[in-house]
Design a protein around this motif. Structure first.
Motif, short mmCIF file in Angstrom:
data_model
loop_
_atom_site.label_atom_id
_atom_site.label_comp_id
_atom_site.label_asym_id
_atom_site.label_seq_id
_atom_site.Cartn_x
_atom_site.Cartn_y
_atom_site.Cartn_z
N ASP A 97 0.81 -1.21 0.00
CA ASP A 97 0.00 0.00 0.00
C ASP A 97 0.85 1.26 0.00
O ASP A 97 0.35 2.36 0.20
N ARG A 98 2.16 1.10 -0.21
CA ARG A 98 3.12 2.21 -0.27
C ARG A 98 3.28 2.92 1.07
O ARG A 98 3.56 4.11 1.12
N LYS A 99 3.08 2.19 2.17
CA LYS A 99 3.30 2.77 3.49
C LYS A 99 4.44 2.05 4.18
O LYS A 99 4.56 0.82 4.10
N ILE A 100 5.30 2.82 4.85
CA ILE A 100 6.43 2.27 5.59
C ILE A 100 6.06 2.26 7.07
O ILE A 100 5.75 3.30 7.65
N ARG A 101 6.08 1.08 7.68
CA ARG A 101 5.73 0.93 9.09
C ARG A 101 6.96 0.51 9.88
O ARG A 101 7.55 -0.53 9.58
N LEU A 102 7.31 1.31 10.87
CA LEU A 102 8.46 1.00 11.72
C LEU A 102 7.96 0.32 12.99
O LEU A 102 7.17 0.90 13.75
N TYR A 103 8.40 -0.91 13.22
CA TYR A 103 7.97 -1.70 14.37
C TYR A 103 9.04 -1.71 15.46
O TYR A 103 10.24 -1.71 15.15
N HIS A 104 8.58 -1.74 16.70
CA HIS A 104 9.48 -1.96 17.84
C HIS A 104 9.59 -3.46 18.05
O HIS A 104 8.57 -4.15 18.21
#
Length: 296
Positions: A204-211
């Motif tokens: 979806d062209r979104k960058i998600r940064l996870y802990h």
């Protein structure tokens, strides 16, 4: 041929300031190269070929150090691979779309030491956390799986607080189902050098940064073209504003057009065929999949 090498031809006395120097060229596979990965120690590289061969290279000497030949009749190698284990002694490769085979990179036996059956859909991305010895793998349904890779006996098992640095006991306490909820899937993933975070670039062209410890999203960056289009229009409407990030209207239009075309190509699929692909044969074209990486 299996590996034809050409000697270096660059002049080492060149003072032009260029950082890259040609060293050696390999024709290592008959057919397309599906994936290429480097060990986290930086000592070894491996290429996965459509010819059913996993070829290993010693980076310090620029030579082939060994190979694994799989049974092409029963094993179809995939587009994703990474070194795993405490000393990069194993190689994980996506196989037959939804499986992950773990091969011993030391003995180079043709049979995998373990087969992970954690996914029901084609695997679209994998990343290994060498600090906490866990693998994060994702599939076309948006499912993210986190599993243990610290040793052969624990390979593929659920992560634990003591060994793998996590703070949750159930995935329901995390946001690892977020992509599935949004009806998207990962096409590229990477782990931070410190092992504290991992990033997911979604279809979806979104960058998600996870802990890593909590499995929760720290921040989301929206990289959809329409977001930049809106920002460009807003900035260009202001007086005395002629550029956007150093680009004029024509240059921005060219780049925006390229971004839109990427949505309909193999580059943005994570290595699986989708209904939106314009060219179903682009897998044979040598085009690369999208990759993400943290700054060292």
């Amino acid at each position: 041929s299996d590996n034809d090498a050409a000697p270096a031809s660059a002049d080492k006395s060149d003072s032009s300031g260029k950082c890259l120097e040609f060293v050696k060229s390999f024709t290592a596979h008959v057919g397309s190269i599906l994936s290429l990965c480097v060990s986290h120690s930086g000592d070894t590289a491996c290429s996965v070929g459509q010819d059913g061969i996993l070829k290993f290279y010693d980076i310090s000497t620029f030579d082939v150090s060994g190979m694994i030949r799989v049974d092409k009749k029963s094993v179809k190698l995939g587009m994703h691979s990474t070194f795993v284990g405490e000393s990069d002694s194993y190689l994980a490769v996506s196989v037959n779309e939804s499986l992950i085979h773990i091969y011993d990179a030391m003995t180079m036996a043709s049979e995998p030491i373990h087969i992970c059956q954690l996914h029901a859909s084609p695997i679209t991305s994998m990343t290994y956390n060498p600090i906490h010895h866990v693998m994060i793998s994702g599939d076309q349904k948006g499912i993210l799986e986190v599993w243990n890779c610290d040793s052969e006996t624990n390979m593929g098992m659920a992560p634990t607080c003591n060994k793998n640095g996590i703070q949750y006991k159930s995935k329901m306490e995390t946001q690892l189902y977020e992509l599935m909820k949004k009806k998207t899937y990962p096409i590229a993933m990477a782990t931070s050098p410190t092992g504290t975070h991992f990033v997911v670039y979604g279809a979806d062209r979104k960058i998600r940064l996870y802990h890593h410890a909590t499995g929760k999203i720290v921040v989301t960056y929206d990289e959809r073209p329409k977001v930049y289009d809106k920002a460009f229009q807003k900035l260009s409407s202001k007086e005395n504003s002629t550029t956007y990030y150093g680009m004029d209207v024509i240059e921005y239009g060219k780049r925006a057009s390229t971004e839109r075309e990427m949505n309909e190509t193999y580059i943005m699929t994570g290595g699986v065929h989708t209904e939106t692909m314009l060219d179903v044969e682009s897998m044979e074209s040598g085009h690369q999949l999208l990759t993400v990486a943290f700054d060292p």
